[in-house]
Design a protein around this motif. Structure first.
Motif, PDB file in Angstrom:
ATOM      1  N   UNK A  42     -18.356  16.333 -31.138  1.00 34.52           N
ATOM      2  CA  UNK A  42     -19.489  16.307 -30.199  1.00 34.52           C
ATOM      3  C   UNK A  42     -18.604  16.573 -28.933  1.00 34.52           C
ATOM      4  N   UNK A  49     -26.758  18.659 -25.912  1.00 36.80           N
ATOM      5  CA  UNK A  49     -26.829  17.648 -26.888  1.00 36.80           C
ATOM      6  C   UNK A  49     -28.236  17.313 -27.826  1.00 36.80           C
ATOM      7  N   UNK A  50     -29.039  18.784 -26.712  1.00 32.78           N
ATOM      8  CA  UNK A  50     -30.534  18.206 -27.629  1.00 32.78           C
ATOM      9  C   UNK A  50     -30.245  19.485 -28.497  1.00 32.78           C
ATOM     10  N   UNK A  64     -28.428  19.560 -31.462  1.00 30.81           N
ATOM     11  CA  UNK A  64     -29.561  18.705 -33.083  1.00 30.81           C
ATOM     12  C   UNK A  64     -30.777  19.196 -33.180  1.00 30.81           C
ATOM     13  N   UNK A  65     -30.544  20.302 -32.510  1.00 31.57           N
ATOM     14  CA  UNK A  65     -32.231  21.060 -33.009  1.00 31.57           C
ATOM     15  C   UNK A  65     -33.689  21.368 -31.978  1.00 31.57           C
ATOM     16  N   UNK A  66     -33.090  20.378 -31.155  1.00 32.21           N
ATOM     17  CA  UNK A  66     -34.460  19.862 -30.506  1.00 32.21           C
ATOM     18  C   UNK A  66     -35.481  21.410 -30.514  1.00 32.21           C
ATOM     19  N   UNK A  79     -26.334   8.207 -28.330  1.00 33.66           N
ATOM     20  CA  UNK A  79     -27.031   9.129 -27.906  1.00 33.66           C
ATOM     21  C   UNK A  79     -26.582  10.197 -29.520  1.00 33.66           C
ATOM     22  N   UNK A  80     -26.096  10.884 -29.563  1.00 28.98           N
ATOM     23  CA  UNK A  80     -25.653  11.289 -30.492  1.00 28.98           C
ATOM     24  C   UNK A  80     -25.797  10.683 -32.119  1.00 28.98           C
ATOM     25  N   UNK A 130     -29.622  10.990 -32.088  1.00 31.09           N
ATOM     26  CA  UNK A 130     -30.360  12.276 -32.370  1.00 31.09           C
ATOM     27  C   UNK A 130     -29.954  12.852 -33.772  1.00 31.09           C
ATOM     28  N   UNK A 131     -29.285  12.476 -34.789  1.00 33.95           N
ATOM     29  CA  UNK A 131     -28.752  12.829 -35.537  1.00 33.95           C
ATOM     30  C   UNK A 131     -29.927  11.969 -36.918  1.00 33.95           C
ATOM     31  N   UNK A 149     -33.960  15.094 -32.092  1.00 35.71           N
ATOM     32  CA  UNK A 149     -34.128  15.065 -30.607  1.00 35.71           C
ATOM     33  C   UNK A 149     -35.368  14.628 -29.473  1.00 35.71           C
TER      34      UNK A 149
END
Lengths: 192, 172
Positions: free
Chosen positions: A40, A152-153, A156-158, B103-104, B107-108, B112
């Protein structure tokens, strides 16, 4: 406080693992957590460098100061007792602008300076109205580009990492407005 | 809205760099200087991030989060708060890196672009680590009686939490 929360989380999981017999999964969870923490951090490293770099340009070019002048009318309403051009007011304004541009590193020292200046003109042992209002504004988040969350989004593939920008603006403006209005109401009460 | 979300970031980057050039700032040198600060703060958050990810990961593996969520499910349903987001709402005012770890996790597990993922994004973006900020600011001037500050700050956090649910329901 975070000490108790952290220890509590770990002890609670271990206890429940002992009772339910899945202590092995929890051990595995702990080790996975280490790896996740590092990945992260690494995934955020680039974007943090990028934005602090960009905001440094904004600072050096005088853009931040320009915006500081722009928000004077707002600060006049928030801190009616502070004199124009006083050290306290200018530190407050610079802190607010730095926060707005997501420059946490610059905002905190400016904020501390503002508190010290407010303390000089306070003359009491408890917090002045200005200190309360200023601290409350800093506990709310008003940011032009919430870059950490966007990146961050993205990680994670947003499909649309920036989709949350406008919702964040709306939510944070309402939140800070409510918070500031409440300080104005609370401060009318008599001090002990 | 889609327009703003697409153009806000590139416009800001371009605007700042062009303005810097006009003002004859050595933009690249300046960028590097700032980026170095960013590197330091990113490295500084590594230890707390590891510590908190371990705790959250253990808690998730233990099944306690699911248990609490199931107990609170009826209440959460009334509030339209996704169960996954509850820990974030609780931890947000206390710990910045802790909320990032949650949040991580969201999302995982949900993605997201799920409702939970969006609410979590907005919640984290519209609130701050209240207790930390107050400790730093009032600690710096050694003032113990902060009068109504905490009350107002937490009221702001609560508003931010409620608004992130409301806004996500209305806009998405």
């Amino acid at each position: 406080m975070i000490n108790y929360i952290w220890a509590g989380m770990i002890v609670l999981s271990l206890l429940s693992g002992l009772f339910s017999g899945n202590i092995e999964t929890i051990t595995k969870g702990a080790i996975d957590g280490c790896t996740e923490g590092v990945s992260l951090c690494v995934s955020l490293l680039g974007i943090m460098c990028f934005w602090t770099g960009i905001s440094k340009i904004a600072e050096k070019s005088g853009l931040i100061e320009g915006f500081a002048r722009l928000i004077r009318p707002i600060t006049k309403i928030l801190f009616p007792r502070l004199k124009e051009g006083s050290e306290a007011l200018s530190a407050i304004v610079m802190n607010m602008v730095a926060n707005f541009f997501g420059m946490g590193n610059a905002a905190t020292p400016l904020g501390i300076k503002a508190m010290k200046e407010l303390d000089k003109i306070n003359g009491r042992k408890d917090a002045s109205n200005e200190m309360c209002t200023f601290a409350v504004i800093n506990t709310a988040s008003i940011q032009l580009i919430p870059s950490t969350i966007i990146s961050l989004r993205q990680t994670f593939g947003s499909e649309d990492p920036g989709a949350i920008i406008v919702p964040i603006w709306i939510a944070s403006v309402v939140a800070v407005t409510v918070a500031v209005i409440s300080t104005k109401i609370f401060e009318k009460r008599k001090r002990l | 809205m889609r327009f703003i979300s697409v153009f806000a970031v590139p416009f800001m980057i371009g605007g700042i760099i062009v303005f810097g050039l006009i003002k004859r700032v050595k933009v690249y040198d300046c960028f590097l200087e700032g980026a170095k600060d960013g590197l330091c703060s990113a490295i500084n958050i590594l230890p707390p991030l590891v510590g908190l990810m371990v705790a959250i990961s253990m808690l998730r593996a233990s099944g306690i989060i699911e248990l609490i969520s199931r107990i609170l499910a009826p209440l959460l349903k009334v509030l339209f708060l996704p169960a996954e987001v509850l820990p974030l709402a609780i931890l947000r005012p206390v710990s910045g890196s802790g909320s990032m770890a949650i949040i991580t996790d969201i999302f995982k597990n949900c993605g997201p672009d799920s409702f939970a993922g969006r609410v979590a994004s907005v919640m984290a973006g519209s609130t701050e680590t209240t207790f930390y900020t107050l400790a730093v600011y009032f600690g710096a001037v050694n003032i113990k009686n902060t009068r109504h500050t905490l009350k107002s700050a937490l009221l702001g956090d609560l508003t931010g939490i409620i608004m992130s649910i409301v806004v996500c329901r209305l806009l998405f």
